[in-house]
Design a protein around this motif. Sequence first.
Motif, PDB file in Angstrom:
ATOM      1  N   ALA A  32      -0.759  -0.052   9.716  1.00 46.97           N
ATOM      2  CA  ALA A  32      -1.596  -0.305   8.970  1.00 46.97           C
ATOM      3  C   ALA A  32      -2.991  -0.948   8.520  1.00 46.97           C
ATOM      4  N   ARG A  33      -3.663  -1.666   9.914  1.00 44.01           N
ATOM      5  CA  ARG A  33      -5.027  -1.766  10.407  1.00 44.01           C
ATOM      6  C   ARG A  33      -5.178  -0.619  11.197  1.00 44.01           C
ATOM      7  N   CYS A  35      -5.012   2.555  10.704  1.00 41.97           N
ATOM      8  CA  CYS A  35      -4.712   2.934   9.444  1.00 41.97           C
ATOM      9  C   CYS A  35      -6.673   2.855   8.776  1.00 41.97           C
ATOM     10  N   LEU A  36      -6.740   1.607   8.390  1.00 43.56           N
ATOM     11  CA  LEU A  36      -8.138   1.007   7.712  1.00 43.56           C
ATOM     12  C   LEU A  36      -8.989   1.575   8.008  1.00 43.56           C
ATOM     13  N   TRP A  39     -10.389   4.377   8.286  1.00 42.06           N
ATOM     14  CA  TRP A  39     -10.596   4.921   6.994  1.00 42.06           C
ATOM     15  C   TRP A  39     -11.853   4.671   6.918  1.00 42.06           C
ATOM     16  N   SER A 106      -3.684   7.761   4.169  1.00 44.51           N
ATOM     17  CA  SER A 106      -4.736   6.545   3.988  1.00 44.51           C
ATOM     18  C   SER A 106      -6.106   6.999   3.028  1.00 44.51           C
ATOM     19  N   TRP A 110      -6.100   4.041   0.796  1.00 44.20           N
ATOM     20  CA  TRP A 110      -6.808   2.296   1.135  1.00 44.20           C
ATOM     21  C   TRP A 110      -8.284   2.331   0.250  1.00 44.20           C
ATOM     22  N   LEU A 114      -8.393  -1.110  -1.679  1.00 45.35           N
ATOM     23  CA  LEU A 114      -9.165  -2.129  -1.488  1.00 45.35           C
ATOM     24  C   LEU A 114      -9.455  -1.804  -3.162  1.00 45.35           C
ATOM     25  N   GLU A 124      -5.898 -10.189   0.873  1.00 44.79           N
ATOM     26  CA  GLU A 124      -6.542  -8.621   2.136  1.00 44.79           C
ATOM     27  C   GLU A 124      -4.760  -8.683   2.454  1.00 44.79           C
ATOM     28  N   LEU A 128      -2.800  -5.239   2.298  1.00 41.76           N
ATOM     29  CA  LEU A 128      -1.672  -4.630   3.307  1.00 41.76           C
ATOM     30  C   LEU A 128      -0.563  -4.457   3.022  1.00 41.76           C
ATOM     31  N   PHE A 131      -0.701  -1.348   0.835  1.00 44.15           N
ATOM     32  CA  PHE A 131      -1.263   0.126   1.734  1.00 44.15           C
ATOM     33  C   PHE A 131      -0.086   0.818   2.350  1.00 44.15           C
TER      34      PHE A 131
END
Length: 454
Positions: A32-33, A35-36, A39, A106, A110, A114, A124, A128, A131
């Motif tokens: 997931a991170r 992907c962030l 992104w 994503s 995201w 966000l 946060e 996550l 997401f």
Amino acid sequence: MIDERISNSDSIARFVCGAAQRTLPDEVLDMARLCLVDWVGVCTGAQRESAAMIVRSVTQSWAGNGRSTMLLGGQTSAPLAALCNGTLAHCLDFDDTYVSGNTHTSGPLWATALALGEEMNASETAMLTAFVTGFEAAARVSQGLGEAVTARGFHATGVFGRIAAAAAACALFRLDFASTRSALGVAATQASGLVGSFGTMAKPFHAGKAAMDGILAAQLAASGFAGATDLFEPGGKLNRPLIQDGSAQIVPADFSGWEILNNSFKPYAACHLTHPSIDAARRSGLTPEDLAGIRAVRATVGSLAEQVTGRCSGPPATPLVGKFDLKYCVALALHGYAVSAADFDQVVDDPGVHQTAAKVQVEVGDHYTFSSAALRVEFADGRALEIDVPVAKGHPGNPMSWSDMRNKFTALVEPTVQARAGEVFECLRHFGGARGHGVAMIRYLSGAIQARLS
């Protein structure tokens, strides 16, 4: 395991409702991170793209009130920030892809997590979780349908991205089961986006609108708005209009694994269907003398790649069109270009690339898929070079590492924040952890982009 006692639609809604009580595995959080970071990188790199700037300009005229960050600068309400940032994320066509659903998940997801997370002052960790919840829920609807949906003229990101966004919003709102079922149904009934819009500003807009509509669906359901609650059955009310001949079906929802671990990332700023052929071309190592002696190039690809990217003729009229022209992308790579976002802007008039592109023929190979292709380069002196790519870079089986992602991120972000690019990267890499402070860093990046655009 599959629970045969409840419907597919109910199984998906129950998964979404259980988000707050779920402990996510470390490898899922790491993905997931990843992907962030991807992104944020592609959003930053797209800051001057007209589609994103126009969408932001129009939404600013609506005078939306809120504290959700727009990456091009300023704050607004969560739905409008999601619209702006979701569009921005897909402008370069450089964002990740869930291949089984052929969905750029994503981009809208995201943007949703966000924007709504900021508006709600969520942690946060909650963002996550939202997401991942959105990704997994949408994957259970899109899994195995992506190519069939795309082949029938629908943009899968516009269809399944709304479901992902709505699921994430439901998780953040902590909606109950009944409201979650309605929200997912309201999102699904808005499903849209046409493959015919590829190569225009409307394609990235699909991602932004999916994010906005997902939040809207959850907000409406939270206020008592009711939607259909049985749309996601195999062969059912969403399946039938998308695949009218019944040749592909939504599969029974099995949440025993994590589909996010099957996500793919793009090393090249072009349609993902072109990537195996680009990989092959980049491996060729041709010299200028070799390039001058090319007689013909044959790219053998999967059927969807040929349908969506293999039928262009003549030089692409715009950089956007070039991203969906497999012949042009192959020619760029054969000529040694990295096929980055900047390449499409800088070499659209390169005569050598266009001469090579005119020699490329695209054909379908029965054994080639979304992530595989072969290239045969024939030379005037009788030589031939054959390159086969069983799994393109960025896909499961040949993944991008954190080091690869750092390189991609730095190239996209460093022009905006210079020496602080590494700091931004590390902060986002630890989003939701003690070293995170990712939301604050995204706000800093928004300010830096706004100053650069002023």
